[in-house]
Write a protein that holds these residues in place. Structure first.
Motif, short mmCIF file in Angstrom:
data_model
loop_
_atom_site.label_atom_id
_atom_site.label_comp_id
_atom_site.label_asym_id
_atom_site.label_seq_id
_atom_site.Cartn_x
_atom_site.Cartn_y
_atom_site.Cartn_z
N GLY A 247 0.82 -1.22 0.00
CA GLY A 247 0.00 0.00 0.00
C GLY A 247 0.84 1.26 0.00
N ILE A 248 1.90 1.28 0.79
CA ILE A 248 2.80 2.44 0.82
C ILE A 248 3.44 2.65 -0.55
CG2 ILE A 248 5.00 3.32 1.74
CD1 ILE A 248 4.20 1.96 4.44
N LEU A 249 3.98 1.57 -1.11
CA LEU A 249 4.62 1.67 -2.42
C LEU A 249 3.63 2.10 -3.49
CD1 LEU A 249 6.88 -1.54 -2.37
CD2 LEU A 249 7.62 0.85 -2.08
N PHE A 250 2.42 1.54 -3.45
CA PHE A 250 1.39 1.87 -4.43
C PHE A 250 1.01 3.35 -4.34
CE2 PHE A 250 -2.80 1.35 -6.52
CZ PHE A 250 -2.45 0.52 -7.57
N ALA A 251 0.78 3.83 -3.13
CA ALA A 251 0.41 5.24 -2.94
C ALA A 251 1.51 6.17 -3.43
CB ALA A 251 0.09 5.51 -1.48
N LEU A 252 2.76 5.81 -3.16
CA LEU A 252 3.88 6.65 -3.59
C LEU A 252 4.20 6.50 -5.07
CD1 LEU A 252 6.35 6.04 -0.61
CD2 LEU A 252 4.98 8.11 -1.05
N GLY A 253 3.70 5.45 -5.69
CA GLY A 253 4.08 5.18 -7.07
C GLY A 253 5.53 4.77 -7.16
N LEU A 254 5.97 3.99 -6.20
CA LEU A 254 7.36 3.53 -6.12
C LEU A 254 7.39 2.02 -6.30
CD1 LEU A 254 10.36 4.10 -5.52
CD2 LEU A 254 9.82 3.84 -3.10
N LEU A 255 8.20 1.56 -7.26
CA LEU A 255 8.23 0.13 -7.58
C LEU A 255 6.81 -0.38 -7.82
CD1 LEU A 255 10.88 -0.97 -4.91
CD2 LEU A 255 11.29 -0.34 -7.30
N PRO B 95 5.03 -1.90 -10.18
CA PRO B 95 4.66 -3.28 -10.51
C PRO B 95 4.75 -4.22 -9.31
CG PRO B 95 6.05 -2.36 -12.23
CD PRO B 95 6.05 -1.39 -11.09
N LEU B 96 5.78 -4.07 -8.50
CA LEU B 96 5.91 -4.89 -7.29
C LEU B 96 4.76 -4.61 -6.33
CD1 LEU B 96 7.45 -6.84 -5.42
CD2 LEU B 96 8.77 -4.85 -4.63
N ALA B 97 4.43 -3.34 -6.14
CA ALA B 97 3.32 -2.96 -5.26
C ALA B 97 2.02 -3.58 -5.74
CB ALA B 97 3.20 -1.44 -5.19
N GLY B 98 1.78 -3.53 -7.05
CA GLY B 98 0.57 -4.11 -7.61
C GLY B 98 0.50 -5.61 -7.37
N ILE B 99 1.64 -6.29 -7.52
CA ILE B 99 1.68 -7.73 -7.28
C ILE B 99 1.41 -8.04 -5.81
CG2 ILE B 99 3.25 -9.72 -7.19
CD1 ILE B 99 4.50 -8.54 -9.79
N MET B 100 1.97 -7.25 -4.91
CA MET B 100 1.76 -7.48 -3.48
C MET B 100 0.28 -7.33 -3.11
SD MET B 100 5.12 -5.52 -2.02
CE MET B 100 5.01 -6.04 -0.30
N ILE B 101 -0.34 -6.28 -3.63
CA ILE B 101 -1.76 -6.06 -3.36
C ILE B 101 -2.60 -7.14 -4.02
CG2 ILE B 101 -3.68 -4.51 -3.92
CD1 ILE B 101 -1.70 -2.16 -3.46
N ALA B 102 -2.29 -7.46 -5.27
CA ALA B 102 -3.05 -8.47 -5.99
C ALA B 102 -2.96 -9.82 -5.29
CB ALA B 102 -2.55 -8.57 -7.44
N GLY B 103 -1.78 -10.15 -4.79
CA GLY B 103 -1.60 -11.43 -4.10
C GLY B 103 -2.51 -11.56 -2.89
#
Length: 132
Positions: free
Chosen positions: A64-72, A74-82
């Motif tokens: 969530g932190i990475l996704f909100a920041l737009g940092l890494l 694709p990895l953030a999306g995979i973590m959330i999707a998982g």
């Protein structure tokens, strides 16, 4: 305007996942913390419960932190999707699609947003745009 839209989506979804991770890890925002979440995980067959709650909470918090920041992103999306795939597989899938029956409609929507943003990119107002 597209970049503002992507920023808005990332902030809302990312910060909601930060909250869900904090519920699992720390018991904040009405959550049950690791012990309580771990016990519930055990009750639905996810073992070892506390360890799996730790992994789920970290995936939601960090993703969530990475996704909100737009940092890494694709990895953030995979973590959330998982985490959403697991929620569908272990909790909501047996109830059908619709949220009104505790189904997986909402989880599928979050999964689509996470994968969609991971694939198209976080937009101009993201740390990825500045760093890479």
């Amino acid at each position: 305007m597209i970049n503002l839209g992507l920023l808005f989506i990332r902030l809302v979804i990312g910060l909601l996942f930060v909250g869900h991770g904090a519920q699992k890890l720390f018991g904040w925002f009405g959550g049950y913390g690791l012990k309580g979440t771990g016990g519930w995980f055990e009750s639905i067959g996810i073992k070892p419960g506390v360890i799996m709650a730790l992994f789920a909470g970290l995936a939601e918090l960090i993703g969530g932190i990475l996704f909100a920041l737009g940092l890494l992103t694709p990895l953030a999306g995979i973590m959330i999707a998982g985490t959403m795939v697991m929620a569908i597989a272990k909790v909501h899938g047996v109830n059908g699609l619709w949220a009104t029956s505790n189904g997986y409609e909402y989880n599928l929507t979050l999964l689509a947003v996470a994968i969609g943003i991971a694939l198209i990119g976080p937009g101009q107002y993201a740390l990825d745009a500045f760093l890479f």
